[in-house]
Enzyme design. Structure first.
Site, PDB file in Angstrom:
ATOM      1  N   TYR A  32      -8.608   3.220 -14.767  1.00  8.52           N
ATOM      2  CA  TYR A  32      -7.818   3.852 -15.827  1.00  8.52           C
ATOM      3  C   TYR A  32      -8.051   3.075 -17.116  1.00  8.52           C
ATOM      4  O   TYR A  32      -8.161   1.849 -17.092  1.00  8.52           O
ATOM      5  CB  TYR A  32      -6.323   3.816 -15.474  1.00  8.52           C
ATOM      6  CG  TYR A  32      -5.966   4.665 -14.264  1.00  8.52           C
ATOM      7  CD1 TYR A  32      -5.794   6.038 -14.385  1.00  8.52           C
ATOM      8  CD2 TYR A  32      -5.792   4.092 -13.017  1.00  8.52           C
ATOM      9  CE1 TYR A  32      -5.459   6.823 -13.293  1.00  8.52           C
ATOM     10  CE2 TYR A  32      -5.461   4.869 -11.906  1.00  8.52           C
ATOM     11  CZ  TYR A  32      -5.292   6.237 -12.051  1.00  8.52           C
ATOM     12  OH  TYR A  32      -4.958   7.014 -10.965  1.00  8.52           O
ATOM     13  N   GLU A  86      -0.467  13.879  -6.306  1.00  6.17           N
ATOM     14  CA  GLU A  86       0.345  12.918  -5.565  1.00  6.17           C
ATOM     15  C   GLU A  86       1.802  13.360  -5.631  1.00  6.17           C
ATOM     16  O   GLU A  86       2.240  13.936  -6.646  1.00  6.17           O
ATOM     17  CB  GLU A  86       0.186  11.526  -6.194  1.00  6.17           C
ATOM     18  CG  GLU A  86       1.073  10.461  -5.545  1.00  6.17           C
ATOM     19  CD  GLU A  86       0.723   9.039  -5.966  1.00  6.17           C
ATOM     20  OE1 GLU A  86      -0.172   8.853  -6.812  1.00  6.17           O
ATOM     21  OE2 GLU A  86       1.368   8.104  -5.430  1.00  6.17           O
ATOM     22  N   GLN A  96      -4.097  12.551 -12.825  1.00  5.94           N
ATOM     23  CA  GLN A  96      -3.826  13.489 -11.759  1.00  5.94           C
ATOM     24  C   GLN A  96      -3.938  14.895 -12.323  1.00  5.94           C
ATOM     25  O   GLN A  96      -4.569  15.054 -13.366  1.00  5.94           O
ATOM     26  CB  GLN A  96      -2.470  13.190 -11.164  1.00  5.94           C
ATOM     27  CG  GLN A  96      -2.418  11.781 -10.544  1.00  5.94           C
ATOM     28  CD  GLN A  96      -1.202  11.502  -9.688  1.00  5.94           C
ATOM     29  OE1 GLN A  96      -0.392  12.349  -9.397  1.00  5.94           O
ATOM     30  NE2 GLN A  96      -1.065  10.229  -9.256  1.00  5.94           N
ATOM     31  N   GLU A  98      -9.970   8.080  -8.355  1.00  5.31           N
ATOM     32  CA  GLU A  98      -8.920   8.049  -9.389  1.00  5.31           C
ATOM     33  C   GLU A  98      -9.577   7.571 -10.677  1.00  5.31           C
ATOM     34  O   GLU A  98     -10.106   6.457 -10.725  1.00  5.31           O
ATOM     35  CB  GLU A  98      -7.771   7.107  -9.021  1.00  5.31           C
ATOM     36  CG  GLU A  98      -6.871   7.651  -7.944  1.00  5.31           C
ATOM     37  CD  GLU A  98      -5.624   6.801  -7.706  1.00  5.31           C
ATOM     38  OE1 GLU A  98      -5.089   6.231  -8.675  1.00  5.31           O
ATOM     39  OE2 GLU A  98      -5.217   6.708  -6.539  1.00  5.31           O
ATOM     40  N   ASN A 120      -4.929   3.942   0.700  1.00  2.65           N
ATOM     41  CA  ASN A 120      -5.018   3.941  -0.767  1.00  2.65           C
ATOM     42  C   ASN A 120      -4.835   2.535  -1.319  1.00  2.65           C
ATOM     43  O   ASN A 120      -3.854   1.858  -0.956  1.00  2.65           O
ATOM     44  CB  ASN A 120      -3.919   4.841  -1.360  1.00  2.65           C
ATOM     45  CG  ASN A 120      -3.914   4.817  -2.882  1.00  2.65           C
ATOM     46  OD1 ASN A 120      -4.840   5.314  -3.514  1.00  2.65           O
ATOM     47  ND2 ASN A 120      -2.885   4.218  -3.474  1.00  2.65           N
ATOM     48  N   GLU A 121      -5.754   2.087  -2.142  1.00  2.51           N
ATOM     49  CA  GLU A 121      -5.642   0.811  -2.879  1.00  2.51           C
ATOM     50  C   GLU A 121      -5.053  -0.293  -2.004  1.00  2.51           C
ATOM     51  O   GLU A 121      -4.063  -0.935  -2.389  1.00  2.51           O
ATOM     52  CB  GLU A 121      -4.820   1.017  -4.163  1.00  2.51           C
ATOM     53  CG  GLU A 121      -5.494   1.964  -5.129  1.00  2.51           C
ATOM     54  CD  GLU A 121      -4.848   2.031  -6.506  1.00  2.51           C
ATOM     55  OE1 GLU A 121      -3.719   1.533  -6.676  1.00  2.51           O
ATOM     56  OE2 GLU A 121      -5.485   2.594  -7.422  1.00  2.51           O
ATOM     57  N   ASN A 123      -0.111   5.703  -4.343  1.00  2.00           N
ATOM     58  CA  ASN A 123       0.808   4.697  -3.819  1.00  2.00           C
ATOM     59  C   ASN A 123       1.857   5.332  -2.910  1.00  2.00           C
ATOM     60  O   ASN A 123       2.329   4.698  -1.959  1.00  2.00           O
ATOM     61  CB  ASN A 123       1.500   3.975  -4.982  1.00  2.00           C
ATOM     62  CG  ASN A 123       0.518   3.207  -5.843  1.00  2.00           C
ATOM     63  OD1 ASN A 123      -0.595   2.900  -5.411  1.00  2.00           O
ATOM     64  ND2 ASN A 123       0.914   2.879  -7.064  1.00  2.00           N
TER      65      ASN A 123
END
Ligand code: AHR
Length: 503
Positions: free
Chosen positions: A244, A27, A353, A292, A172-173, A72
């Site tokens: 996460y 990212e 990442q 992720e 994304n999200e 993000n």
């Protein structure tokens, strides 16, 4: 010493292992791109400005697919800022990470770097501040051979062959309040289905990933997946999962069992997708792109990294630079076990990442690059897990955790490659204090021997690899094994991850 038992049978197959399970994520965030993969002033930079030492480490890590450009960041990104003559590229505010994006690296540069590391591009389109038209534009730029304004623009920028990018993420999200342009599942479902249909009008062979919830704790979790898939089921191939993990209040017993949460998360998303499938009477199956996943110390980020000043928009600040411990690496190894266990339904995944930002690879500007503890289980699993995942019979003592209830002290998965005849077994011992004597019944594999056994373990579970001590933690040969009468006996030290190859 406590004991556990495992039975392996190559006839009982969960499913084929898709190489995309060993993907990662880059990212435009902190020093992942700038000062990470790209540092033109570095003494080891190649003529395009990419760090050779990082390229070598990424290759060693064995990364199949890389998701790009966010995250993000994606939800405020204009892809066209990052193509064409560099001197004309705009500098933009990155609202997601409160930084300045210089756009020195964009699609063409990143695709060129991917060739050096031999990975596939998984590209994400901005459905936050942008929409269908911009998704079509970047698809045309990337994948159309020639003869249109945007494909000819790519050629004029020096890239004659189209990229033929197969996997595309639709935003994304989009459920997260922190996400630019986030909305309700109904709103996102409509945007996703319209964008997917349009992209498939251009190329019906694309593989499309629709956004699931940002994590399993989101208030709409499972309902978000249901509503989005009710809208987009026929137009997409994957639904995303993100997760996460970190220890809370020093509760390492729960933290070491994080894979239990990942197992339940995957099972819930698969059940929701299959519910929509059943209601629709569809023959098509939606798989999971776990795009992720990692250990991430959100707590450290909140305290140290957040930049809030209105006049403070740094370029490539040090953000999310977690130093990973032995315990973190054991958790990463066990999350890989969970992903492999679901190989029939999780067919793509991205360790988030890749460099500097919650990453297995760290760099210092002008200085060295080094492997974090988490590098080792990922690299070895990517190298050894070939062929199919096998169903296992595991009998393990249990222990109680505050977060996940009763869990096994030992967790394991096995893979079998019919081509080479190799079987790989990946194991964790989650006990904080006790070694485990594991007896593995390998009699159904025929006459096999251990050709390699490596463990990640250290008496100090908090030990890390740092700039000053980059080789502090690594894999060590596990020599405490023997095979007799079809039973492999191996000792797993407390808080350890182990991989064994049998042939
Ligand atoms: O990987 C860091 C961030 O985590 C990503 O930008 C976002 O998608 C997720 O919340």
């Amino acid at each position: 010493m406590i004991s556990a038992r495992l039975t392996i049978d190559p006839h009982f197959v969960v499913g084929p292992i898709n190489r995309r399970l060993f993907g990662s994520f880059v990212e435009h965030l902190g020093r992942c791109v700038y000062d990470g993969i790209y540092e033109p002033e570095h003494p080891d930079a190649d003529k395009e400005g990419y760090r050779r030492d990082v390229i070598e480490l990424v290759k060693e890590l064995g990364v199949s697919t890389i998701r790009y450009p966010g995250g993000n960041f994606l939800s405020g990104y204009r892809w066209e800022d990052g193509v064409g003559p560099r001197e004309k590229r705009p500098r933009r505010l990155d609202l997601a990470w409160h930084s300045t994006e210089t756009n020195e690296i964009g699609l063409d540069e990143f695709a060129s770097w991917l060739k050096k590391v031999d990975s596939e591009l998984m590209y994400a389109v901005n459905l936050g501040t942008r929409g269908l038209q911009e998704a079509l534009d970047v698809l045309e730029y990337a994948n159309v051979r020639s003869g249109t304004t945007l494909s000819d623009q790519r050629i004029a920028n020096g890239v004659v062959e189209p990229y033929a990018i197969r996997m595309w993420c639709l935003g994304n999200e989009m459920d997260g309040p922190w996400q630019l342009g986030h909305g309700t599942p109904e709103e996102y479902g409509q945007l996703a289905v319209k964008t997917a249909r349009a992209m498939r009008q251009l190329d019906p062979t694309l593989e499309l990933v629709v956004c699931g919830s940002s994590n399993a704790q989101m208030p709409l979790f499972a309902n978000w997946e249901r509503v989005v898939l009710e809208a987009a089921y026929d137009e997409v191939d994957y639904i995303s999962c993100h997760a996460y993990y970190e220890p809370h209040d020093g509760d390492y017993a729960s933290f070491l069992a994080s894979a239990v949460n990942m197992d339940r998360f995957i099972d819930s998303v698969v059940a929701t997708a299959d519910h929509v499938k059943a209601v629709r009477g569809s023959n098509k199956t939606i798989n999971v792109s776990f795009d992720e996943w990692n250990v991430w110390y959100h707590s450290r980020y909140a305290e140290v990294d957040r930049i809030t000043g209105i006049d403070d928009w740094p370029v490539a600040p040090r953000l999310l630079e977690d130093a990973y411990s032995v315990a973190d690496a054991v958790v990463v190894g066990s999350l890989l076990i969970s992903l492999l266990r679901h190989a029939d339904r999780v067919t793509s995944a991205s360790l988030a990442q890749l460099v500097n930002v919650i990453a297995p690879i760290m760099t210092e500007p002008g200085g060295p690059a080094w492997r974090q503890t988490t590098f080792f289980p990922f690299a070895l699993t990517s190298r050894l897990a070939r062929g199919v995942t096998l169903e296992l019979k595991l009998e393990s003592p249990i222990y109680n955790t505050a977060l996940h209830g009763e869990v096994g002290v030992v967790d394991a998965v096995a893979t079998h490659d019919a081509g080479t005849g190799d079987t790989a077994v990946f194991m964790v011992n989650r006990s904080l204090t006790e070694a485990v004597e594991l007896a593995v019944d390998v009699s159904n594999l025929g006459r096999v021997e251990v050709v390699d056994a490596q463990s990640l373990h250290d008496d100090d579970i908090h030990a890390t690899n740092t700039l000053d001590d980059p080789l502090r933690v690594g894999l060590t040969p596990n020599t405490s094994h023997s095979i007799e009468h079809g039973i492999l006996r191996i000792t797993l030290p407390p808080v350890s991850w182990t991989a064994v190859t049998l042939r």
